[in-house]
Design an enzyme around this catalytic site. Sequence first.
Site, PDB file in Angstrom:
ATOM      1  NE  ARG A 221      13.810   6.697 -84.650  1.00  0.00           N
ATOM      2  CZ  ARG A 221      13.767   7.501 -85.708  1.00  0.00           C
ATOM      3  NH1 ARG A 221      14.765   8.336 -85.974  1.00  0.00           N
ATOM      4  NH2 ARG A 221      12.710   7.501 -86.512  1.00  0.00           N
ATOM      5  CG  HIS A 269      15.173  13.490 -83.902  1.00  0.00           C
ATOM      6  ND1 HIS A 269      14.700  12.350 -83.315  1.00  0.00           N
ATOM      7  CD2 HIS A 269      15.162  13.232 -85.236  1.00  0.00           C
ATOM      8  CE1 HIS A 269      14.414  11.451 -84.251  1.00  0.00           C
ATOM      9  NE2 HIS A 269      14.692  11.972 -85.435  1.00  0.00           N
TER      10      HIS A 269
END
Length: 306
Positions: A221, A269
């Site tokens: 993250r 991502h």
Amino acid sequence: MKIYFCCTDFKAEPWLAALRTALPQAEIEVWAPGAGPADYAVVWAPPQAFLDEQPQIKALFNIGAGVDALTQLKLPATTKLVRLDDAGMSVQMAEYVVHALIRHFREFDIYATDVAGGKWSFRKPRLREDFPVGIMGLGVLGQRVARAVQAFEFPVRGWSRAPKELHGVRCYAGEAQFAEFLAETKVLVCLLPLTEETRGIMNRETLSLLQPGGYVINVARGAHLVEEDLIPLIDSGHLAGAALDVFRQEPLPAGHPFWRHPKITMTPHTAARTLRDESVAQIASKIARLARGESIAGIVDPSKGY
Ligand code: NDP
Ligand code: OXD
């Protein structure tokens, strides 16, 4: 049995079709405010209003491995939060990390630039013993990545919360062994969940403990990294660069300095995508097990946040 689909960023129709095929006995719909009570929900970053309206829900099935978008909400007290465990993500993660590691180790970006400029030249071979890979997070994804990295004969270190013994991996655990783990690492891979304990874990102080010429691969993250601290460490020469798949704000804002830095490579991502068929099969099998009163893997421990 009633199931709601409440997922931002995912097209509902193909998921509804796959869920209805896998669970023909269930009534499955997209949640809308004011809808009646359901037994289960398939979720990704649902709004708080959904949770507030559905306190009776037995389990929320998150269609990702990371549950940080949910743990920051107020969840009903009796609802289980269930994450995807693997569901086709671990092999993708292994591909991504091995690709980033080898591209850096073999200096393929430099060769690409040379070739594009019509230059035929060789780099001095580097020793893999000089590139120990340290994996933060030895869960479902971290262990798969460790196996893939081992296959290329790099030294592998791993760090987790509870002590582990993994064949061929020098394992460290807990805060007490964190500095030692970093000092034994040149290529740092982050595969931790985002929790209050791990937020900002890669910062000026901790990254300074990596071996000189360190390299960062963040596939967990964005908020694990204190973004402001990265470029100064690269520009000072302590770090050789970084491969980043995740960012504090996604999409990465135009004008963010990471876009322009020549030693930072980025992807949007995408390191390990949620695969619909695998995810639906896993969720359907877990619902069947719960209905039979059996245990399931992937239940989030609220006290740990993952
Ligand atoms: P797991 O829950 O299986 O593993 C988490 C690991 O992190 C465990 O080894 C755990 O230790 C360790 N850990 C947690 N907290 C700490 C801490 N405070 N100190 C040290 N170690 C800690 O998760 P997954 O492997 O399935 O997924 C990891 C993360 O990858 C997800 O949370 C998500 O954020 C990210 N992800 C990113 C994707 C992408 O495309 N970029 C795709 C999928 C996931 P222990 O074993 O002792 O419990
Ligand atoms: C996940 C992700 O957590 O895709 O599964 O980031």
